[in-house]
Each structure stands twice: as C-alpha cells, then as structure tokens.
Scaffold this motif. Structure first.
Motif, PDB file in Angstrom:
ATOM      1  N   PRO A  83      41.006  57.987 -62.248  1.00 19.00           N
ATOM      2  CA  PRO A  83      42.386  58.027 -61.760  1.00 19.00           C
ATOM      3  C   PRO A  83      43.364  57.997 -62.930  1.00 19.00           C
ATOM      4  O   PRO A  83      43.025  57.573 -64.038  1.00 19.00           O
ATOM      5  CB  PRO A  83      42.485  56.759 -60.916  1.00 19.00           C
ATOM      6  CG  PRO A  83      41.460  55.848 -61.503  1.00 19.00           C
ATOM      7  CD  PRO A  83      40.355  56.709 -62.020  1.00 19.00           C
ATOM      8  N   ARG A  84      44.526  58.450 -62.671  1.00 22.30           N
ATOM      9  CA  ARG A  84      45.557  58.484 -63.703  1.00 22.30           C
ATOM     10  C   ARG A  84      45.876  57.064 -64.162  1.00 22.30           C
ATOM     11  O   ARG A  84      45.930  56.144 -63.348  1.00 22.30           O
ATOM     12  CB  ARG A  84      46.798  59.118 -63.078  1.00 22.30           C
ATOM     13  CG  ARG A  84      47.878  59.439 -64.059  1.00 22.30           C
ATOM     14  CD  ARG A  84      49.150  59.789 -63.286  1.00 22.30           C
ATOM     15  NE  ARG A  84      50.249  59.856 -64.217  1.00 22.30           N
ATOM     16  CZ  ARG A  84      50.800  60.991 -64.610  1.00 22.30           C
ATOM     17  NH1 ARG A  84      50.381  62.122 -64.128  1.00 22.30           N
ATOM     18  NH2 ARG A  84      51.781  60.977 -65.469  1.00 22.30           N
ATOM     19  N   GLY A  85      46.036  56.850 -65.447  1.00 23.50           N
ATOM     20  CA  GLY A  85      46.320  55.513 -65.974  1.00 23.50           C
ATOM     21  C   GLY A  85      47.747  55.086 -65.677  1.00 23.50           C
ATOM     22  O   GLY A  85      48.549  55.863 -65.155  1.00 23.50           O
ATOM     23  N   PHE A  86      48.036  53.823 -66.020  1.00 21.61           N
ATOM     24  CA  PHE A  86      49.377  53.319 -65.797  1.00 21.61           C
ATOM     25  C   PHE A  86      50.337  53.918 -66.821  1.00 21.61           C
ATOM     26  O   PHE A  86      49.939  54.310 -67.906  1.00 21.61           O
ATOM     27  CB  PHE A  86      49.407  51.795 -65.927  1.00 21.61           C
ATOM     28  CG  PHE A  86      48.654  51.109 -64.840  1.00 21.61           C
ATOM     29  CD1 PHE A  86      49.086  51.202 -63.524  1.00 21.61           C
ATOM     30  CD2 PHE A  86      47.491  50.407 -65.120  1.00 21.61           C
ATOM     31  CE1 PHE A  86      48.393  50.576 -62.509  1.00 21.61           C
ATOM     32  CE2 PHE A  86      46.795  49.772 -64.105  1.00 21.61           C
ATOM     33  CZ  PHE A  86      47.250  49.867 -62.805  1.00 21.61           C
ATOM     34  N   LYS A  87      51.558  53.933 -66.441  1.00 18.19           N
ATOM     35  CA  LYS A  87      52.599  54.405 -67.340  1.00 18.19           C
ATOM     36  C   LYS A  87      52.679  53.476 -68.549  1.00 18.19           C
ATOM     37  O   LYS A  87      52.579  52.255 -68.391  1.00 18.19           O
ATOM     38  CB  LYS A  87      53.917  54.393 -66.578  1.00 18.19           C
ATOM     39  CG  LYS A  87      55.059  54.982 -67.337  1.00 18.19           C
ATOM     40  CD  LYS A  87      56.274  55.062 -66.449  1.00 18.19           C
ATOM     41  CE  LYS A  87      57.455  55.556 -67.273  1.00 18.19           C
ATOM     42  NZ  LYS A  87      58.664  55.694 -66.466  1.00 18.19           N
TER      43      LYS A  87
END
Ligand SMILES: *[C@@H]1O[C@H](CO)[C@@H](O)[C@H](O)[C@H]1NC(C)=O
Length: 215
Positions: A83-87
């Motif tokens: 999944p896309r990482g945190f900002k």
C-alpha cells in the motif's frame, strides 16, 4: 438331604376298631441344619461399557524429520505491490545555499605555467570548499548564476588571461553542478605577478541558485 422324622403311635391290643379318621396335620418340624454350599453358578453376561477415561498428558516431542528429497523448487511469484506509504513530514522551510570563494597567489607562485589553471594558493575564503586549492579550479555544486572576478598584477612580462568555463570565456556564468571554472594564462603570456605589495586574486560568488530541473 432332608431328614424325615417318623412318628409312631402305639395302641392297646383288642379288637381293632374302625380305623380312625386321619389325625390333624402335625405342627411343622424344626428347621433343618444349613446345607452345604452349592456348586458355582455359570458365567454371567458381559456388563455395559464403562465411561471414557480422562485425556492423558501430551507425549514427549518427536525427533526432527529427515530433509525432503529432490531439488529446490523455483522461486515464488513476485508479491503484490504494497500500500502507499504515509505522507512525509513537512520539509524545512528554507535551505540557504551558499557558494563563494576568494583566493590569491602567493609570491612564490608568480608566473604560473601557461595553458594550465592558475593555482591560487592563498585562501581568503573557501567556506564551502568548492574551490580546490590543489588544482586551482572552482567546482560547481549548486546550479545557479555565478559572478567571477579576478584582479591580477602584471609585471615584467605581457599577460593574456582567460576565465575558463568549459572552454568559454565569460564573467557572469550560469553553471550546473559539476561545471568547473578556473583562470588560465595563454601561451607564454603569463606575467601574473604577486608580492607582498602586489596581489593577484580570483573570486567567485553564487548570485542566485536555479532549482534543479528533472532530467
Ligand atoms: C564537483 O561537484 C559535483 C557536485 O557536488 C560532484 O558530483 C563532483 O564529484 C565534483 N567534482 C570534483 C572533481 O570534485
């Protein structure tokens, strides 16, 4: 074995009378002695199954098995993309980019060999170490517009001097990272001179930097 008690009743001699009526039944005799124990009886039928017993304690751990046979299998398939990482955190507000140097020639370095970078060896300022005192070249680390100045004392010999930036002679130059800038005398016109009274210097300053453009 029952014991039978016989009771005899005697009568007077005489003419026999008629036979009397049978007497009343006598009283019950006394209880006989206990008989011998009888033979054992036959085996009875099996009883119903009993209830299940409680579970026993676990047994000891077994030995390690033998390694499997055959070659190692092929690698598995590549997994799915995660999944896309945190900002990321907010960056620093301001990064001040600096680049400047100012150097001079020591008297022993007068009349530098022509056709090579003049090795200015006296450091007045080289805070970011972008000027390399070993080869006399300024190496650009921050892309931007730079101003270069030089001031030379000419003595005894004529002088032709050039500010070299990748072969182009300029004063105000736009540089990219890795560009190198130096001062060079031409052919035998190398009359750069320095003494305690007469100086020859070379300086460069970043005027403003240019953001790197994606390549
Ligand atoms: C010049 O600076 C650039 C950028 O910092 C660097 O990648 C390069 O290695 C430097 N070249 C030399 C010769 O120091």
């Amino acid at each position: 074995i029952m014991k039978i008690i016989i009771l005899l009743i005697l009568t007077k001699c005489g003419i026999s009378g008629d036979k009397g009526d049978p007497g009343d039944q006598g009283d019950d005799g006394m209880k006989g002695e206990k008989g011998d124990k009888g033979d054992p009886g036959m085996d009875g039928a099996n009883g119903a199954n009993g209830l299940d017993g409680e579970a026993g304690d676990p047994g000891p751990r077994g030995d390690k098995g033998d390694p499997g046979m055959g070659d190692r299998g092929p690698p598995g398939m590549k997994g799915d993309r995660g999944p896309r990482g945190f900002k990321g955190a907010r960056g620093e507000n301001v990064v001040i980019k600096r680049s400047s140097f100012s150097v001079g020639l020591s008297p022993s370095k007068s009349f530098p060999p022509p056709g090579f970078p003049v090795k200015f060896d006296k450091i007045f300022y080289n805070g970011e170490n972008h000027y390399d005192v070993n080869n006399g070249k300024f190496n650009c680390s921050i892309p931007g517009v730079y101003l270069f100045t030089y001031h030379v004392t000419v003595r005894n010999r004529p002088l032709r001097v050039a500010l070299v930036v990748s072969g182009v002679n300029l004063i105000l130059v736009k540089l990219i990272s890795g560009d190198q800038v130096w001062l060079e005398t031409l052919r035998d016109w190398n009359g750069i001179y320095a003494s305690s009274e007469d100086d020859s210097t070379f300086s460069g300053f970043l005027l403003w930097h240019l953001n790197k453009i994606k390549q």
